[in-house]
Design a protein around this motif. Sequence first.
Motif, PDB file in Angstrom:
ATOM      1  N   SER A   1       0.825  -1.207   0.000  1.00 57.15           N
ATOM      2  CA  SER A   1       0.000   0.000   0.000  1.00 57.15           C
ATOM      3  C   SER A   1       0.861   1.259   0.000  1.00 57.15           C
ATOM      4  N   ASP A   2       2.025   1.225   0.672  1.00 53.93           N
ATOM      5  CA  ASP A   2       2.913   2.383   0.660  1.00 53.93           C
ATOM      6  C   ASP A   2       3.444   2.642  -0.745  1.00 53.93           C
ATOM      7  N   HIS A   3       3.783   1.570  -1.464  1.00 54.94           N
ATOM      8  CA  HIS A   3       4.281   1.708  -2.832  1.00 54.94           C
ATOM      9  C   HIS A   3       3.181   2.263  -3.736  1.00 54.94           C
ATOM     10  N   LEU A   4       1.968   1.763  -3.586  1.00 51.52           N
ATOM     11  CA  LEU A   4       0.856   2.252  -4.409  1.00 51.52           C
ATOM     12  C   LEU A   4       0.545   3.712  -4.107  1.00 51.52           C
ATOM     13  N   ALA A   5       0.581   4.075  -2.831  1.00 51.33           N
ATOM     14  CA  ALA A   5       0.325   5.465  -2.458  1.00 51.33           C
ATOM     15  C   ALA A   5       1.406   6.371  -3.042  1.00 51.33           C
ATOM     16  N   ALA A   6       2.667   5.930  -2.978  1.00 53.11           N
ATOM     17  CA  ALA A   6       3.759   6.727  -3.536  1.00 53.11           C
ATOM     18  C   ALA A   6       3.601   6.878  -5.039  1.00 53.11           C
ATOM     19  N   ALA A   7       3.233   5.804  -5.731  1.00 54.40           N
ATOM     20  CA  ALA A   7       3.040   5.872  -7.183  1.00 54.40           C
ATOM     21  C   ALA A   7       1.884   6.819  -7.521  1.00 54.40           C
ATOM     22  N   PHE A   8       0.812   6.771  -6.733  1.00 58.95           N
ATOM     23  CA  PHE A   8      -0.327   7.653  -6.957  1.00 58.95           C
ATOM     24  C   PHE A   8       0.092   9.116  -6.794  1.00 58.95           C
ATOM     25  N   HIS A   9       0.820   9.418  -5.714  1.00 58.92           N
ATOM     26  CA  HIS A   9       1.264  10.795  -5.481  1.00 58.92           C
ATOM     27  C   HIS A   9       2.229  11.257  -6.566  1.00 58.92           C
ATOM     28  N   ALA A  10       3.087  10.366  -7.028  1.00 57.34           N
ATOM     29  CA  ALA A  10       4.010  10.725  -8.110  1.00 57.34           C
ATOM     30  C   ALA A  10       3.230  11.106  -9.361  1.00 57.34           C
ATOM     31  N   LEU A  11       2.219  10.336  -9.700  1.00 53.93           N
ATOM     32  CA  LEU A  11       1.394  10.653 -10.875  1.00 53.93           C
ATOM     33  C   LEU A  11       0.631  11.949 -10.662  1.00 53.93           C
ATOM     34  N   LEU A  12       0.098  12.134  -9.467  1.00 51.53           N
ATOM     35  CA  LEU A  12      -0.651  13.350  -9.149  1.00 51.53           C
ATOM     36  C   LEU A  12       0.219  14.590  -9.295  1.00 51.53           C
ATOM     37  N   GLU A  13       1.480  14.466  -8.930  1.00 47.56           N
ATOM     38  CA  GLU A  13       2.411  15.591  -9.002  1.00 47.56           C
ATOM     39  C   GLU A  13       3.043  15.752 -10.385  1.00 47.56           C
ATOM     40  N   GLY A  14       2.786  14.823 -11.292  1.00 47.17           N
ATOM     41  CA  GLY A  14       3.343  14.929 -12.634  1.00 47.17           C
ATOM     42  C   GLY A  14       4.727  14.337 -12.778  1.00 47.17           C
ATOM     43  N   ALA A  15       5.128  13.501 -11.847  1.00 44.27           N
ATOM     44  CA  ALA A  15       6.450  12.864 -11.914  1.00 44.27           C
ATOM     45  C   ALA A  15       6.361  11.663 -12.840  1.00 44.27           C
ATOM     46  N   THR A  16       6.251  11.968 -14.135  1.00 44.00           N
ATOM     47  CA  THR A  16       6.045  10.934 -15.151  1.00 44.00           C
ATOM     48  C   THR A  16       7.091  10.996 -16.256  1.00 44.00           C
ATOM     49  N   ALA A  17       8.227  11.602 -15.982  1.00 42.30           N
ATOM     50  CA  ALA A  17       9.272  11.753 -16.990  1.00 42.30           C
ATOM     51  C   ALA A  17       9.859  10.407 -17.373  1.00 42.30           C
ATOM     52  N   PRO A  18      10.373  10.307 -18.606  1.00 41.76           N
ATOM     53  CA  PRO A  18      11.045   9.073 -19.000  1.00 41.76           C
ATOM     54  C   PRO A  18      12.254   8.831 -18.096  1.00 41.76           C
ATOM     55  N   ARG A  19      12.438   7.582 -17.711  1.00 40.98           N
ATOM     56  CA  ARG A  19      13.547   7.223 -16.828  1.00 40.98           C
ATOM     57  C   ARG A  19      14.846   7.116 -17.619  1.00 40.98           C
ATOM     58  N   PRO A  20      15.970   7.370 -16.936  1.00 45.54           N
ATOM     59  CA  PRO A  20      17.250   7.104 -17.594  1.00 45.54           C
ATOM     60  C   PRO A  20      17.331   5.622 -17.936  1.00 45.54           C
ATOM     61  N   PRO A  21      17.914   5.250 -19.003  1.00 44.52           N
ATOM     62  CA  PRO A  21      18.833   6.005 -19.858  1.00 44.52           C
ATOM     63  C   PRO A  21      18.148   6.735 -21.007  1.00 44.52           C
ATOM     64  N   LEU A  22      16.819   6.753 -21.052  1.00 42.42           N
ATOM     65  CA  LEU A  22      16.141   7.508 -22.108  1.00 42.42           C
ATOM     66  C   LEU A  22      16.519   8.979 -21.989  1.00 42.42           C
ATOM     67  N   PRO A  23      16.524   9.701 -23.110  1.00 42.52           N
ATOM     68  CA  PRO A  23      16.873  11.129 -23.046  1.00 42.52           C
ATOM     69  C   PRO A  23      15.793  11.905 -22.276  1.00 42.52           C
ATOM     70  N   PRO A  24      16.182  12.993 -21.609  1.00 36.84           N
ATOM     71  CA  PRO A  24      15.215  13.789 -20.849  1.00 36.84           C
ATOM     72  C   PRO A  24      14.408  14.717 -21.752  1.00 36.84           C
ATOM     73  N   GLU A  25      13.618  14.126 -22.611  1.00 36.12           N
ATOM     74  CA  GLU A  25      12.799  14.885 -23.553  1.00 36.12           C
ATOM     75  C   GLU A  25      11.326  14.699 -23.231  1.00 36.12           C
ATOM     76  N   CYS A  26      10.561  15.737 -23.475  1.00 36.85           N
ATOM     77  CA  CYS A  26       9.120  15.660 -23.298  1.00 36.85           C
ATOM     78  C   CYS A  26       8.556  14.695 -24.337  1.00 36.85           C
ATOM     79  N   PRO A  27       7.729  13.733 -23.928  1.00 39.88           N
ATOM     80  CA  PRO A  27       7.168  12.791 -24.895  1.00 39.88           C
ATOM     81  C   PRO A  27       6.149  13.431 -25.832  1.00 39.88           C
ATOM     82  N   PHE A  28       5.707  14.642 -25.525  1.00 36.47           N
ATOM     83  CA  PHE A  28       4.700  15.303 -26.358  1.00 36.47           C
ATOM     84  C   PHE A  28       5.317  16.270 -27.363  1.00 36.47           C
TER      85      PHE A  28
END
Length: 149
Positions: free
Chosen positions: A18-45
């Motif tokens: 439940s702690d992991h799910l809550a953390a994932a929910f808060h990350a999505l709510l805050e917009g922490a959805t960037a591509p992970r390394p090693p992908l380039p730090p580019e906006c997917p849109f």
Amino acid sequence: MGDTDDTASCPDRPGGDSDHLAAAFHALLEGATAPRPPLPPECPFCELGQERYATGYAGHWILLEPRILVPAHTVPPRRRWIITSTGTAMNLWDAEPLPGATCRIPHRMACPRLEPEDHWPWVTALRQYNRQRSQRLFGLPDDGLPDTG
């Protein structure tokens, strides 16, 4: 039942995730959805390069506008990000900024390919209500109000 231990997949049970799910929910709510390394730090849109920072949510990253520091009091709550001494991005949520404080903004606020975020959803609801009310009162067609500009 039986011999299997399914506590890791059941968020309601002690030792569940439940702690992991809550953390994932808060990350999505805050917009922490960037591509992970090693992908380039580019906006997917819009594919513009951004500055990517790890967040306090394990495995979640955020894209922040590069080299942009703005007065924190000018940024809506929950969109104010600071970089900690460890290099992690932290969302200030509803904390009232100190006088003179600056913060970073997430790229999704300035992405040219995304619809602008509505920081006050109740205003959007009120706007829609008023639009419907004016259409009823003035007998306007459903396709909208006339342009007065």
